[in-house]
Design a protein around this motif. Sequence first.
Motif, short mmCIF file in Angstrom:
data_model
loop_
_atom_site.label_atom_id
_atom_site.label_comp_id
_atom_site.label_asym_id
_atom_site.label_seq_id
_atom_site.Cartn_x
_atom_site.Cartn_y
_atom_site.Cartn_z
N THR A 60 0.89 -0.97 0.12
CA THR A 60 -0.04 0.08 0.16
C THR A 60 1.11 1.27 0.04
OG1 THR A 60 -1.73 -1.14 1.18
CG2 THR A 60 -1.89 1.27 1.16
N TYR A 61 1.79 1.31 0.73
CA TYR A 61 2.86 2.32 0.88
C TYR A 61 3.44 2.52 -0.56
CZ TYR A 61 2.14 2.45 5.89
OH TYR A 61 1.89 2.63 7.19
N VAL A 62 4.12 1.44 -1.03
CA VAL A 62 4.77 1.60 -2.60
C VAL A 62 3.49 1.95 -3.46
CG1 VAL A 62 5.92 0.44 -4.10
CG2 VAL A 62 6.12 -0.12 -1.73
N GLU A 63 2.70 1.66 -3.28
CA GLU A 63 1.41 1.92 -4.49
C GLU A 63 1.19 3.30 -4.32
OE1 GLU A 63 -2.74 0.20 -6.18
OE2 GLU A 63 -2.75 0.88 -4.04
N HIS A 64 1.05 3.82 -3.11
CA HIS A 64 0.80 5.23 -3.10
C HIS A 64 1.83 6.16 -3.27
CE1 HIS A 64 -3.60 4.77 -2.36
NE2 HIS A 64 -3.40 3.70 -1.79
N GLY A 65 3.00 5.71 -3.46
CA GLY A 65 4.10 6.68 -3.54
C GLY A 65 4.93 7.08 -2.40
N VAL A 66 4.43 6.70 -1.07
CA VAL A 66 5.14 7.27 0.15
C VAL A 66 6.48 6.62 0.27
CG1 VAL A 66 3.13 8.06 1.29
CG2 VAL A 66 3.71 5.80 1.50
N ALA A 67 6.71 5.39 -0.50
CA ALA A 67 7.89 4.67 -0.63
C ALA A 67 7.94 4.32 -2.15
CB ALA A 67 7.74 3.18 0.31
N ASP A 68 9.14 4.36 -2.43
CA ASP A 68 9.47 4.19 -3.89
C ASP A 68 9.62 2.75 -3.85
OD1 ASP A 68 10.41 7.22 -4.49
OD2 ASP A 68 12.19 6.79 -3.14
N VAL A 69 10.40 2.11 -3.30
CA VAL A 69 10.46 0.63 -3.25
C VAL A 69 9.84 -0.13 -2.04
CG1 VAL A 69 12.23 0.86 -4.90
CG2 VAL A 69 12.79 0.58 -2.74
N GLY A 70 9.89 -1.56 -1.93
CA GLY A 70 9.48 -2.12 -0.82
C GLY A 70 9.69 -3.48 -0.85
N ILE A 71 9.76 -4.31 0.26
CA ILE A 71 10.20 -5.67 0.07
C ILE A 71 8.94 -6.20 0.91
CG2 ILE A 71 11.61 -7.31 1.36
CD1 ILE A 71 13.85 -5.61 1.03
N ALA A 72 8.10 -7.23 0.09
CA ALA A 72 6.95 -7.67 0.59
C ALA A 72 7.03 -9.33 0.39
CB ALA A 72 5.88 -7.02 -0.06
N GLY A 73 6.30 -10.11 1.23
CA GLY A 73 6.00 -11.44 0.82
C GLY A 73 5.15 -11.66 -0.17
#
Length: 214
Positions: A60-73
């Motif tokens: 959710t954070y990555v989709e909305h752009g508050v994070a550029d990238v992420g690590i998710a299962g």
Amino acid sequence: MTEPLTIAMPKGRIFEEAVQLLREADYPLPPEFEDSRKLIIDIEEAELRFILAKPMDVPTYVEHGVADVGIAGKDVMLEEKRDVYEVLDLYISQCHLAVAGLPNTELDPVAPKIATKYPNVASAYFRSQGKQVEIIKLNGSIELAPLIGLADRIVDIVSTGRTLDENGLVETEKITDITSRFIVNPVSYRMKATVIDEMVTRLEKVIVQKERVI
């Protein structure tokens, strides 16, 4: 000053393994990094900012752009179906999604109840089996559901199988293997392609080296 690359990370096991992976990719994360209780951590020398979140919230954070990238299962990716790029399998936190229940018990033939924190994944799986089920959404202690008669089966993550065993449950069906993935916001990928591609390349190099050792 260059704007930092913001990374959304899940707390817990994935976080610990991902931090180790980033260190092996030569990102200068300090020794006390894992012990911090902050939810936002800036590593100025690496030009990185980390947002620590619940695993289900990372995409959710990555989709909305508050994070550029992420690590998710991959389990979270299958459940949430967010509009992000899934660019690299990190091969960490390996486990699998499975159906489990009490031994020697049959599913209710009319409307079996399935307890899970993955309602979308569970519904899709049982539909693919030609079974109509009632999904009961739970957020924790999923193993409790069959023990108290709330559900016939559960759908949950299985790592070692110890939790199932300690609660007298057995795995009845394997749904899919799960690993953690490196995900990217589509807009960030256009704006910060160079730094994101560099991170992917460095992580990929570490992963390949590990596979050669194995």
